[in-house]
Design a protein around this motif. Structure first.
Motif, PDB file in Angstrom:
ATOM      1  N   CYS A   6      61.392   3.659  24.411  1.00 41.89           N
ATOM      2  CA  CYS A   6      60.638   2.466  24.796  1.00 41.89           C
ATOM      3  C   CYS A   6      59.163   2.710  24.510  1.00 41.89           C
ATOM      4  O   CYS A   6      58.626   3.767  24.838  1.00 41.89           O
ATOM      5  N   ARG A   7      58.521   1.736  23.877  1.00 43.93           N
ATOM      6  CA  ARG A   7      57.089   1.806  23.585  1.00 43.93           C
ATOM      7  C   ARG A   7      56.461   0.470  23.961  1.00 43.93           C
ATOM      8  O   ARG A   7      57.025  -0.585  23.693  1.00 43.93           O
ATOM      9  N   PHE A   8      55.283   0.542  24.544  1.00 43.61           N
ATOM     10  CA  PHE A   8      54.526  -0.677  24.808  1.00 43.61           C
ATOM     11  C   PHE A   8      53.722  -1.013  23.565  1.00 43.61           C
ATOM     12  O   PHE A   8      53.175  -0.123  22.912  1.00 43.61           O
ATOM     13  N   VAL A   9      53.692  -2.291  23.228  1.00 39.90           N
ATOM     14  CA  VAL A   9      53.033  -2.745  22.007  1.00 39.90           C
ATOM     15  C   VAL A   9      52.174  -3.970  22.299  1.00 39.90           C
ATOM     16  O   VAL A   9      52.316  -4.620  23.334  1.00 39.90           O
ATOM     17  N   GLU A  10      51.313  -4.281  21.365  1.00 38.65           N
ATOM     18  CA  GLU A  10      50.495  -5.495  21.433  1.00 38.65           C
ATOM     19  C   GLU A  10      51.304  -6.682  20.907  1.00 38.65           C
ATOM     20  O   GLU A  10      52.297  -6.507  20.196  1.00 38.65           O
ATOM     21  N   HIS A  11      50.844  -7.871  21.222  1.00 36.63           N
ATOM     22  CA  HIS A  11      51.546  -9.086  20.779  1.00 36.63           C
ATOM     23  C   HIS A  11      51.544  -9.246  19.263  1.00 36.63           C
ATOM     24  O   HIS A  11      52.309 -10.022  18.719  1.00 36.63           O
ATOM     25  N   THR A  12      50.705  -8.490  18.559  1.00 38.03           N
ATOM     26  CA  THR A  12      50.602  -8.570  17.108  1.00 38.03           C
ATOM     27  C   THR A  12      51.517  -7.579  16.393  1.00 38.03           C
ATOM     28  O   THR A  12      51.534  -7.543  15.157  1.00 38.03           O
ATOM     29  N   ASP A  13      52.289  -6.797  17.128  1.00 38.27           N
ATOM     30  CA  ASP A  13      53.158  -5.776  16.545  1.00 38.27           C
ATOM     31  C   ASP A  13      54.178  -6.388  15.579  1.00 38.27           C
ATOM     32  O   ASP A  13      54.813  -7.399  15.896  1.00 38.27           O
ATOM     33  N   LEU A  47      51.318 -13.611  24.907  1.00 38.93           N
ATOM     34  CA  LEU A  47      51.780 -12.434  25.631  1.00 38.93           C
ATOM     35  C   LEU A  47      50.618 -11.532  26.031  1.00 38.93           C
ATOM     36  O   LEU A  47      49.727 -11.255  25.232  1.00 38.93           O
ATOM     37  N   ALA A  48      50.667 -11.049  27.263  1.00 38.99           N
ATOM     38  CA  ALA A  48      49.680 -10.072  27.736  1.00 38.99           C
ATOM     39  C   ALA A  48      50.166  -8.659  27.466  1.00 38.99           C
ATOM     40  O   ALA A  48      49.378  -7.718  27.460  1.00 38.99           O
ATOM     41  N   GLY A  49      51.465  -8.503  27.258  1.00 36.95           N
ATOM     42  CA  GLY A  49      52.039  -7.198  26.975  1.00 36.95           C
ATOM     43  C   GLY A  49      53.467  -7.341  26.509  1.00 36.95           C
ATOM     44  O   GLY A  49      54.087  -8.391  26.669  1.00 36.95           O
ATOM     45  N   ALA A  50      53.993  -6.266  25.923  1.00 36.99           N
ATOM     46  CA  ALA A  50      55.371  -6.264  25.446  1.00 36.99           C
ATOM     47  C   ALA A  50      55.878  -4.836  25.398  1.00 36.99           C
ATOM     48  O   ALA A  50      55.100  -3.891  25.230  1.00 36.99           O
ATOM     49  N   ALA A  51      57.188  -4.705  25.543  1.00 35.36           N
ATOM     50  CA  ALA A  51      57.862  -3.414  25.385  1.00 35.36           C
ATOM     51  C   ALA A  51      58.873  -3.566  24.261  1.00 35.36           C
ATOM     52  O   ALA A  51      59.497  -4.616  24.108  1.00 35.36           O
ATOM     53  N   GLY A  61      65.073  -3.814  20.218  1.00 35.94           N
ATOM     54  CA  GLY A  61      64.992  -4.702  21.373  1.00 35.94           C
ATOM     55  C   GLY A  61      63.550  -4.948  21.765  1.00 35.94           C
ATOM     56  O   GLY A  61      62.672  -4.132  21.468  1.00 35.94           O
ATOM     57  N   CYS A  62      63.317  -6.084  22.429  1.00 32.31           N
ATOM     58  CA  CYS A  62      61.958  -6.421  22.856  1.00 32.31           C
ATOM     59  C   CYS A  62      61.979  -7.224  24.145  1.00 32.31           C
ATOM     60  O   CYS A  62      62.975  -7.856  24.495  1.00 32.31           O
ATOM     61  N   CYS A  63      60.859  -7.183  24.839  1.00 29.19           N
ATOM     62  CA  CYS A  63      60.643  -7.987  26.045  1.00 29.19           C
ATOM     63  C   CYS A  63      59.136  -8.096  26.222  1.00 29.19           C
ATOM     64  O   CYS A  63      58.435  -7.082  26.182  1.00 29.19           O
ATOM     65  N   GLY A  64      58.640  -9.307  26.395  1.00 33.03           N
ATOM     66  CA  GLY A  64      57.213  -9.508  26.612  1.00 33.03           C
ATOM     67  C   GLY A  64      56.962 -10.172  27.963  1.00 33.03           C
ATOM     68  O   GLY A  64      57.895 -10.507  28.687  1.00 33.03           O
ATOM     69  N   TRP A  65      55.683 -10.326  28.269  1.00 35.03           N
ATOM     70  CA  TRP A  65      55.327 -11.016  29.506  1.00 35.03           C
ATOM     71  C   TRP A  65      53.973 -11.692  29.336  1.00 35.03           C
ATOM     72  O   TRP A  65      53.168 -11.314  28.489  1.00 35.03           O
ATOM     73  N   LYS A  66      53.787 -12.722  30.151  1.00 38.83           N
ATOM     74  CA  LYS A  66      52.486 -13.382  30.228  1.00 38.83           C
ATOM     75  C   LYS A  66      52.227 -13.736  31.687  1.00 38.83           C
ATOM     76  O   LYS A  66      53.170 -13.977  32.453  1.00 38.83           O
ATOM     77  N   PRO A  67      50.962 -13.757  32.087  1.00 38.15           N
ATOM     78  CA  PRO A  67      50.659 -14.116  33.475  1.00 38.15           C
ATOM     79  C   PRO A  67      50.811 -15.624  33.684  1.00 38.15           C
ATOM     80  O   PRO A  67      50.430 -16.407  32.823  1.00 38.15           O
ATOM     81  N   LEU A  68      51.392 -15.996  34.824  1.00 42.29           N
ATOM     82  CA  LEU A  68      51.442 -17.410  35.207  1.00 42.29           C
ATOM     83  C   LEU A  68      50.350 -17.720  36.214  1.00 42.29           C
ATOM     84  O   LEU A  68      49.761 -18.788  36.187  1.00 42.29           O
ATOM     85  N   ASP A  69      50.132 -16.795  37.134  1.00 43.39           N
ATOM     86  CA  ASP A  69      49.052 -16.905  38.109  1.00 43.39           C
ATOM     87  C   ASP A  69      48.710 -15.486  38.557  1.00 43.39           C
ATOM     88  O   ASP A  69      49.171 -14.525  37.946  1.00 43.39           O
TER      89      ASP A  69
END
Length: 156
Positions: A6-13, A47-51, A61-69
């Protein structure tokens, strides 16, 4: 198969873009033109982040996230290539993002998936998500969607 890393990546990966396109293709093949209405909600730029999971250097495989509040993060773009499914890859990705957002102070995650993907709904329920009947954001009142939420424990 070797252990997935597992590696954390930027939304531009590039690997994230490749897997996100595979997810779009999956939904388009399954739902046709109806899926196009949901594409604006799935921009990688938000996305604020992704794995990412890798088998050697192959993105699988991938999974990202973004803040809602201030307290809620939305999971986005959860996808595992078919050859890697049913082996814990999706759980590994979601748990990595949950850990990351919890460390950033978020106490809740939400997500949306298509009602016609019962396998996805069952997976999320197995890992502690529960249905959010009223939905959230653009999915409120959308009968094609199932929204789910999970309360996260405080960071250790």
């Amino acid at each position: 198969m070797s252990a997935l890393q597992c590696r954390f990546v930027e939304h531009t990966d590039e690997g994230l873009a490749l897997l996100s396109q595979a997810l779009d293709d999956f939904y388009f093949d399954r739902f046709g033109d109806a899926y196009l209405d949901y594409r604006p909600h799935n921009s990688l730029n938000e996305l604020a982040g992704a794995a990412m999971l890798y088998d050697a250097e192959t993105p699988c495989g991938c999974c990202g996230w973004k803040p809602l509040d201030e307290t809620t993060a939305e999971l986005k773009r959860v996808y595992v290539r078919p050859a890697y499914r049913k082996q814990g890859a999706a759980r590994q990705l979601v748990e990595a993002i949950e850990t990351q957002v919890r460390q950033l102070g978020y106490t809740r995650t939400v997500l949306e998936t298509a009602r016609e993907t019962p396998e996805a709904v069952a997976f999320y329920e197995r890992i502690g998500y529960r249905t959010l009947p009223e939905g959230f954001g653009p999915y409120v009142g959308d009968s094609n969607c199932v929204c789910l939420e999970k309360t996260l424990c405080a960071a250790k």
